[in-house]
Design a protein around this motif. Sequence first.
Motif, short mmCIF file in Angstrom:
data_model
loop_
_atom_site.label_atom_id
_atom_site.label_comp_id
_atom_site.label_asym_id
_atom_site.label_seq_id
_atom_site.Cartn_x
_atom_site.Cartn_y
_atom_site.Cartn_z
N ASP A 89 8.90 6.07 -10.98
CA ASP A 89 8.99 5.18 -11.91
C ASP A 89 10.18 4.28 -11.43
OD1 ASP A 89 7.05 6.12 -13.43
OD2 ASP A 89 8.50 7.24 -14.82
N GLU A 90 11.24 4.64 -10.96
CA GLU A 90 12.26 3.50 -10.44
C GLU A 90 11.68 2.72 -9.33
OE1 GLU A 90 16.81 3.71 -8.59
OE2 GLU A 90 16.07 5.42 -9.66
N GLN A 91 10.92 3.01 -8.55
CA GLN A 91 10.55 1.96 -7.38
C GLN A 91 9.51 1.39 -8.00
OE1 GLN A 91 9.06 5.57 -4.98
NE2 GLN A 91 10.21 4.88 -3.29
N VAL A 92 8.82 1.55 -9.06
CA VAL A 92 7.93 0.54 -9.50
C VAL A 92 8.44 -0.22 -10.22
CG1 VAL A 92 5.76 0.46 -11.20
CG2 VAL A 92 5.85 2.41 -9.91
N ARG A 93 9.62 -0.17 -11.12
CA ARG A 93 10.34 -0.81 -11.64
C ARG A 93 11.01 -1.80 -10.64
NH1 ARG A 93 11.78 3.25 -14.91
NH2 ARG A 93 13.46 3.73 -13.77
N ILE A 95 8.32 -6.34 0.20
CA ILE A 95 8.81 -5.12 -0.81
C ILE A 95 8.15 -3.93 -0.09
CG2 ILE A 95 8.48 -4.55 -2.92
CD1 ILE A 95 8.05 -7.35 -3.54
N ALA A 96 7.00 -3.69 0.31
CA ALA A 96 6.49 -2.44 0.80
C ALA A 96 7.52 -2.15 1.95
CB ALA A 96 4.87 -2.83 1.16
N LYS A 97 7.75 -2.66 2.92
CA LYS A 97 8.62 -2.34 3.91
C LYS A 97 9.86 -1.97 3.53
CE LYS A 97 6.65 -5.55 7.63
NZ LYS A 97 7.00 -6.58 8.44
N LEU A 98 10.59 -2.57 2.57
CA LEU A 98 11.80 -2.26 1.93
C LEU A 98 12.07 -1.07 1.42
CD1 LEU A 98 14.70 -3.16 1.14
CD2 LEU A 98 13.72 -3.74 -0.99
N LEU A 99 10.82 -0.60 0.40
CA LEU A 99 10.78 0.89 0.03
C LEU A 99 9.97 1.74 0.89
CD1 LEU A 99 9.29 -0.57 -3.61
CD2 LEU A 99 11.61 0.09 -3.10
N GLY A 100 9.46 1.43 1.96
CA GLY A 100 8.93 2.29 2.97
C GLY A 100 7.70 3.02 2.43
N ILE A 101 6.75 1.93 1.91
CA ILE A 101 5.32 2.40 1.31
C ILE A 101 4.44 1.35 1.79
CG2 ILE A 101 6.27 3.51 -0.68
CD1 ILE A 101 5.75 0.96 -2.30
N SER A 102 3.14 1.46 1.61
CA SER A 102 2.16 0.38 2.10
C SER A 102 1.85 -0.34 0.90
CB SER A 102 0.85 1.17 2.34
OG SER A 102 -0.07 1.51 0.95
N ARG A 103 1.38 -1.64 1.34
CA ARG A 103 0.87 -2.61 0.47
C ARG A 103 0.14 -2.15 -0.45
NH1 ARG A 103 -2.04 -6.81 2.47
NH2 ARG A 103 -1.51 -8.04 1.07
N ASN A 104 -0.87 -1.30 -0.17
CA ASN A 104 -2.01 -0.74 -1.03
C ASN A 104 -1.22 -0.10 -2.11
OD1 ASN A 104 -4.24 -2.10 0.18
ND2 ASN A 104 -4.47 -0.32 1.54
N THR A 105 -0.26 0.89 -1.80
CA THR A 105 0.46 1.67 -2.75
C THR A 105 0.97 0.74 -3.95
OG1 THR A 105 1.07 3.20 -1.11
CG2 THR A 105 2.35 3.30 -3.18
N ILE A 106 1.56 -0.41 -3.51
CA ILE A 106 2.14 -1.48 -4.61
C ILE A 106 1.01 -1.83 -5.29
CG2 ILE A 106 3.09 -3.64 -4.99
CD1 ILE A 106 5.04 -3.13 -2.66
#
Length: 65
Positions: A3-7, A23-34
Amino acid sequence: MTDEQVRHARDLLARAENTVTSIAKLLGISRNTIYNYVPELKGGRLALAEATNTPKLPLPARSED
């Protein structure tokens, strides 16, 4: 995503200079995840702002020169 990452992603997306990719790179996730966790983003940033009730930024003051 937590939830914190989503916020955090939503807050970053509210700033025009941030991209989904950065933002995806910063959070270590894929664009699709966002896009999966912030589905209103598929309608564009305006749709995201309306869905999250993000106030519009004030326009810069015009100089009287």
